[in-house]
Structure formats: C-alpha cells, structure tokens
Design a protein around this motif. Structure first.
Motif, PDB file in Angstrom:
ATOM      1  N   PRO A 267       0.805  -1.231   0.000  1.00 32.74           N
ATOM      2  CA  PRO A 267       0.000   0.000   0.000  1.00 32.74           C
ATOM      3  C   PRO A 267       0.834   1.276   0.000  1.00 32.74           C
ATOM      4  O   PRO A 267       0.429   2.286  -0.579  1.00 32.74           O
ATOM      5  N   ALA A 268       2.010   1.257   0.644  1.00 40.69           N
ATOM      6  CA  ALA A 268       2.826   2.469   0.721  1.00 40.69           C
ATOM      7  C   ALA A 268       3.566   2.750  -0.578  1.00 40.69           C
ATOM      8  O   ALA A 268       3.829   3.906  -0.910  1.00 40.69           O
ATOM      9  N   TYR A 269       3.926   1.697  -1.313  1.00 39.47           N
ATOM     10  CA  TYR A 269       4.712   1.830  -2.541  1.00 39.47           C
ATOM     11  C   TYR A 269       4.104   0.929  -3.610  1.00 39.47           C
ATOM     12  O   TYR A 269       4.595  -0.167  -3.873  1.00 39.47           O
ATOM     13  N   PRO A 270       3.019   1.392  -4.246  1.00 35.23           N
ATOM     14  CA  PRO A 270       2.231   0.514  -5.129  1.00 35.23           C
ATOM     15  C   PRO A 270       3.001  -0.091  -6.292  1.00 35.23           C
ATOM     16  O   PRO A 270       2.642  -1.174  -6.762  1.00 35.23           O
ATOM     17  N   LEU A 271       4.055   0.572  -6.792  1.00 30.36           N
ATOM     18  CA  LEU A 271       4.771   0.048  -7.950  1.00 30.36           C
ATOM     19  C   LEU A 271       6.079  -0.639  -7.579  1.00 30.36           C
ATOM     20  O   LEU A 271       6.830  -1.065  -8.461  1.00 30.36           O
ATOM     21  N   ASP A 272       6.360  -0.782  -6.301  1.00 30.85           N
ATOM     22  CA  ASP A 272       7.562  -1.525  -5.904  1.00 30.85           C
ATOM     23  C   ASP A 272       7.300  -3.016  -6.044  1.00 30.85           C
ATOM     24  O   ASP A 272       6.229  -3.523  -5.691  1.00 30.85           O
ATOM     25  N   GLY A 273       8.300  -3.738  -6.531  1.00 31.85           N
ATOM     26  CA  GLY A 273       8.116  -5.162  -6.774  1.00 31.85           C
ATOM     27  C   GLY A 273       7.166  -5.390  -7.934  1.00 31.85           C
ATOM     28  O   GLY A 273       6.690  -4.455  -8.594  1.00 31.85           O
ATOM     29  N   ASN A 274       6.894  -6.654  -8.206  1.00 33.22           N
ATOM     30  CA  ASN A 274       6.032  -7.026  -9.335  1.00 33.22           C
ATOM     31  C   ASN A 274       5.312  -8.322  -9.007  1.00 33.22           C
ATOM     32  O   ASN A 274       5.751  -9.096  -8.154  1.00 33.22           O
TER      33      ASN A 274
ATOM     34  N   PRO B 210       1.976   7.753  15.092  1.00 32.63           N
ATOM     35  CA  PRO B 210       2.319   6.457  15.673  1.00 32.63           C
ATOM     36  C   PRO B 210       3.165   5.615  14.711  1.00 32.63           C
ATOM     37  O   PRO B 210       3.154   5.845  13.496  1.00 32.63           O
ATOM     38  N   PRO B 211       3.874   4.633  15.242  1.00 28.88           N
ATOM     39  CA  PRO B 211       4.798   3.860  14.400  1.00 28.88           C
ATOM     40  C   PRO B 211       4.132   2.873  13.457  1.00 28.88           C
ATOM     41  O   PRO B 211       4.778   2.394  12.524  1.00 28.88           O
ATOM     42  N   TYR B 212       2.863   2.551  13.705  1.00 31.24           N
ATOM     43  CA  TYR B 212       2.185   1.590  12.842  1.00 31.24           C
ATOM     44  C   TYR B 212       1.016   2.315  12.186  1.00 31.24           C
ATOM     45  O   TYR B 212      -0.057   2.463  12.768  1.00 31.24           O
ATOM     46  N   GLY B 213       1.253   2.818  10.953  1.00 30.09           N
ATOM     47  CA  GLY B 213       0.288   3.687  10.313  1.00 30.09           C
ATOM     48  C   GLY B 213      -0.719   2.951   9.455  1.00 30.09           C
ATOM     49  O   GLY B 213      -0.592   1.756   9.196  1.00 30.09           O
ATOM     50  N   PRO B 214      -1.714   3.672   8.975  1.00 25.22           N
ATOM     51  CA  PRO B 214      -2.727   3.072   8.103  1.00 25.22           C
ATOM     52  C   PRO B 214      -2.161   2.750   6.742  1.00 25.22           C
ATOM     53  O   PRO B 214      -1.056   3.164   6.386  1.00 25.22           O
ATOM     54  N   ALA B 215      -2.925   2.038   5.954  1.00 28.57           N
ATOM     55  CA  ALA B 215      -2.499   1.655   4.606  1.00 28.57           C
ATOM     56  C   ALA B 215      -2.157   2.907   3.803  1.00 28.57           C
ATOM     57  O   ALA B 215      -2.894   3.886   3.797  1.00 28.57           O
ATOM     58  N   GLY B 216      -1.024   2.855   3.132  1.00 26.82           N
ATOM     59  CA  GLY B 216      -0.629   3.946   2.273  1.00 26.82           C
ATOM     60  C   GLY B 216       0.158   5.046   2.943  1.00 26.82           C
ATOM     61  O   GLY B 216       0.703   5.907   2.278  1.00 26.82           O
TER      62      GLY B 216
END
Length: 501
Positions: free
Chosen positions: A45-52, A392-398
């Motif tokens: 969710p944070a990096y939608p185009l990372d990886g494949n 906070p250290p554990y954030g929502p999607a994206g």
C-alpha cells in the motif's frame, strides 16, 4: 544436488517439453492456459509500484563491471524465477540503465520501458508453477537519488574512489533488474570487476578474486535468501580484516582514507556484539558477517545490508565510543530483525527498527553505557506531540512508514510488553519470532498472535495503545522518585544513529 543444478535440470525439462506441450494444447483448446500479465506492483500500500506480481525469483546471478573514472557500469543479469500464474508478460524494476539484449528461456523477448518498470514479453507464455530464466544485458551510469531537504544520497552513490550501493526501501534497481520488494527474497551470486588496485565488496561469502589485463574480478555468493534492498556493492580502497568466527567468514572493510582510531574500534567489536545478541535471540541467521565503513560525506545513514552492514564514517567518534558501539549493535540486530525476518509490507517497519533499537538498548545496558529503563524513560518523557510519539509507528495503509516513532515508540512497545509479560515470556517470544519466521516474511498480526500464544494473555488492546494510539499509555517502568533520566545527548545519538531519508 546443488540448488543451481536442480534449477538447471528443471528448466531443461521445461524447455524440452514446451513444443510437445504447445502442440497438445493447440489440439485441445480446453487445456490452453489463460496467460495474462503479471501485476506492475507487488501490492504494497505504501509503494504501489515496488516489486512485481506473477512470479517468484529463486536466484540472481549478476556479473557487473564498473569504471569509476566514467561512472559507467556494464551488467549481465541471469534471473531464475518461477511463474506463480500463467504469464503473458511480466515486469522487472530497473532505474535508468539501458537494456541492450534480453531473452527468456533462451529466446529473444520483447521489452519496453515505463518509468522504472522494465516490461518483458516472452516469445511464449510462461506456465504457472514452472521455472524460467531471464537473461538481461545492460549498461549505463547508475542512478543516484538526492533528497533536496538535506545533503543526502541513496541507491547507487559515486564516491571519491569508487561507488557504494545503499538505500531503503529500495536501491537494487539502480544497478540490476530485480523484483524489488522484501516479499520476494532470493539467493545471489555476484561477480564484480573493477580496475586493478580497487576492492569490491558485496553480500555473503567471498569466493575468490583474480586479476587480468588491469582489471580485478571479485566473486561473492549468498547461501541464504536476501531481500533486494539489502544487497550492496562497495567499490574503493579498503583496510580489510578478514577472519573466521564460529566457522563463518567475517569481513570488515574500512575506507583506507580513515585513521584506524576512527571506526575500527566499534566495527572491530562486531563478533563480540553478535555473540551477545545470539544469547538473546538465538543463532546468527547467516553464512557470513562483517561491516563496511565508507568515507563519503553525503552518506548520512547506516543500513543493515545483509551480512555486511554499511556505516558512514561521519557517525563515528575518534577513539572508543559506547555510542558508536550501540550503533553497531543496532545494525547487527537487524540481521535477525529485518534481514532474516523481513516485513511483508513496509507499514510493518516497526518490526525492523523497533526490534533493532531495543536490541541496541539491551547491548548498551550489557556494556555498562546506559540502562534500558533509562532509555525508555528518556523517550517516554518527551511531549506526545513530538515526532518521537506522533505519528504512531504503525500507520494506516498507504501512509509513509519512515517516521521517527518507529525508532522510539517501536522499542518502547517492546519494553512495555516485557514489563507486562515478564522476562521469561518476553525473551521466549523474541527467540521464537526469530526462529519461526527465519528467512521469511511476517507482519504485526503474526507478532501479536505469537505474543498472545506464548504469554497466555490477550494483547490486542495493549498493542493498539502503543502502536496506533494518539495518547501515551501509562508508564510501565518509571524511574524511582528523584532519579532523573539520562541527559538529552542520548536523543542526539538516537537521531544521528538512525537517520534514514
């Protein structure tokens, strides 16, 4: 049988069987697979185009030649992967470099570029569940990211005497085509050719080196899987300490331009610190160890590159320093937490940084510098609107996962858990975590479930308060009345040691 031989044998069977399979499928339309493109991102969710999507890499075989005088890199990548769906095409991550030739299973394949995506169309569809091999030849000047707010470089950095690769959440795509996300770990073999007189370091075990016609080739290999952002390349002139420790190769490389009094003391304690961490978390998870210290002013972060963490020279004081030793402990603890047990998605970053920082606190107390309790209270006493607490250290999607609180509320969460469940249960949780998910991926839900199972407690509300709450939970381990927390210089050390981006 060696893993590479097994893969080659399996691939030979696939290639040999392809014409028959294709003819059979043509005769039986109902047997034809529904080939479709793999996703352009792995789903973070944070990096939608990372990886494949659509495949899983088993092994990267990399052969690169780098000329510092021109910054030119010539590369040859052979990637062995397995299709996880019937693939009509798939993406690799590659930044900036020019592709010269590309084959899939020995046949010429089509390719196009879409930003940092290398879109590959094989001559034939790739059936799900079967291995395939991608061969890419490429060249160019590798890409360096510069962050405008600070004099910061990441990914492929051109140094005074060579180059250095380091970056989080990604750096690998700056020097080879890759499925660039922690969810797709793989083993590596790396050959690095550089002008004679320079050294070239990478991950894992040094297999040997040879010099011909003014160039020296260094051969490296990993026997355990690596998340791509943890791969490194360090080219330059080094002062090398190479030795065996508990049967594994240890290589500590310090920039030859640095005086021995600067960093050698702290990185020289790598074996000692690793041995201590083993008493807490179980056996060291990899085949090799060591360190790389580079004298490159724009390098303003340390990074837990697997088996051989990277440190900037600017982080070290002249002479022995407990604060510098704590930095080394942090990056070595990452070998268990972040490298061996890796995140599924980047929003889980506190599982990397919180765990490594708490381990550094434990080392600091063991070494007589400052206690875990003191460090906890120093951070707990900071205002709730400071960046040590918020967001906070554990954030929502994206959300951006690279927030300061993963280095402060992250380890505080672990200390609060220890106070709640007791030492015996806490350290059993940590050892079990490192063992159960060794060389794999996990997330916060996995950790909460494990902690509940080991402790016999319901911990959902506890973790919600410490990881996502907007207010401070009650202090579970206050200092005695009249005892002050340590001085704020430790906060400066925290920021210096954990600069990232």
């Amino acid at each position: 049988m060696h893993r590479r031989h097994l893969l080659a044998a399996a691939l030979a069977i696939v290639v040999a069987a392809t014409p028959t399979t294709a003819a059979h499928a043509a005769a039986r339309p109902d047997l034809q697979p529904s080939f479709r493109p793999g996703a352009a991102g792995i789903g973070d969710p944070a990096y939608p185009l990372d990886g494949n999507g659509g495949y899983d890499v088993l092994h990267y075989d990399l052969d690169v030649r780098y000329q510092p005088a021109t910054d030119e890199l010539d590369g040859h990548a052979t990637i062995t992967a397995t299709a996880t769906q019937p693939l009509s095409r798939f993406d690799l991550d590659l930044t900036g470099l020019t592709v010269d030739a590309l084959t899939v299973n020995g046949r010429s394949a089509g390719w196009t570029r879409d930003g940092d995506e290398l879109v590959v169309t094989p001559a034939r569809g790739l059936p799900a569940g079967l291995p395939f091999v991608v061969d890419v030849r490429y060249h160019g000047i590798p890409y360096t990211v510069r962050i405008p707010e600070i004099p910061y470089e990441a990914q492929f950095m051109h140094t005074d005497d060579g180059a250095l690769v380091a970056g989080e959440p990604k750096a690998a795509a700056s020097w080879y085509p890759v499925n660039d996300h922690p969810l797709d770990k793989a083993t590596y073999s790396v050959r690095v050719t550089v002008p004679e007189g320079l050294g070239a370091l990478s991950n894992g075990i040094l297999l040997g080196s040879a010099t011909n016609d003014g160039w020296t080739t260094f051969r490296w290999a990993t026997t355990t899987s690596v998340a791509s952002y943890l791969t490194t390349l360090a080219i330059g002139r080094w002062r090398i300490d190479q030795h065996q420790h508990h049967g594994r190769q240890t290589i500590i490389a310090v920039d030859a331009s640095l005086p021995p009094t600067l960093a050698d003391d702290s990185v020289g304690r790598t074996d000692e610190i690793t041995d201590y961490l083993e008493t807490l978390f179980g056996p060291y998870p990899f085949e090799a160890g060591g360190a790389i210290v580079d004298n490159h002013d724009p390098l303003l972060f340390a990074l837990e590159t697997q088996t051989r963490p990277v440190y900037p020279a600017s982080f070290f004081a002249d002479g022995p320093s407990p604060r510098d030793d704590t930095l080394v402990a942090h990056e070595l603890a990452h070998q268990w937490f972040g490298d061996s047990v890796s995140v599924r998605y980047w929003r889980e970053l506190w599982l990397n940084e919180g765990f490594a920082e708490y381990a550094a606190w434990l080392w600091s107390e063991h070494d007589g510098f400052t206690t875990v309790r003191e460090m906890f209270n120093l951070l707990y006493n900071q205002p709730v609107d400071s960046r040590l607490w918020t967001p906070p250290p554990y954030g929502p999607a994206g959300a951006d996962p690279f927030v300061t609180s993963v280095y402060s509320r992250g380890p505080m969460t672990l200390h609060a858990l220890r106070m709640l469940v007791g030492d015996a249960a806490f350290f059993r949780i940590m050892r079990t975590w490192a063992t159960r998910y060794r060389n794999g991926n996990a997330d916060t839900a996995d950790f909460v479930a494990l902690a509940e199972r080991v402790s016999g407690r319901s911990l959902g509300a506890f973790f919600a308060a410490w990881l996502t709450g907007a207010t401070k939970p009650p202090n579970p381990d206050p200092l005695p009345p009249g005892v002050a927390a340590p001085s704020g210089h430790l906060l400066d050390a925290l920021g210096r040691a954990h600069a990232r981006r």
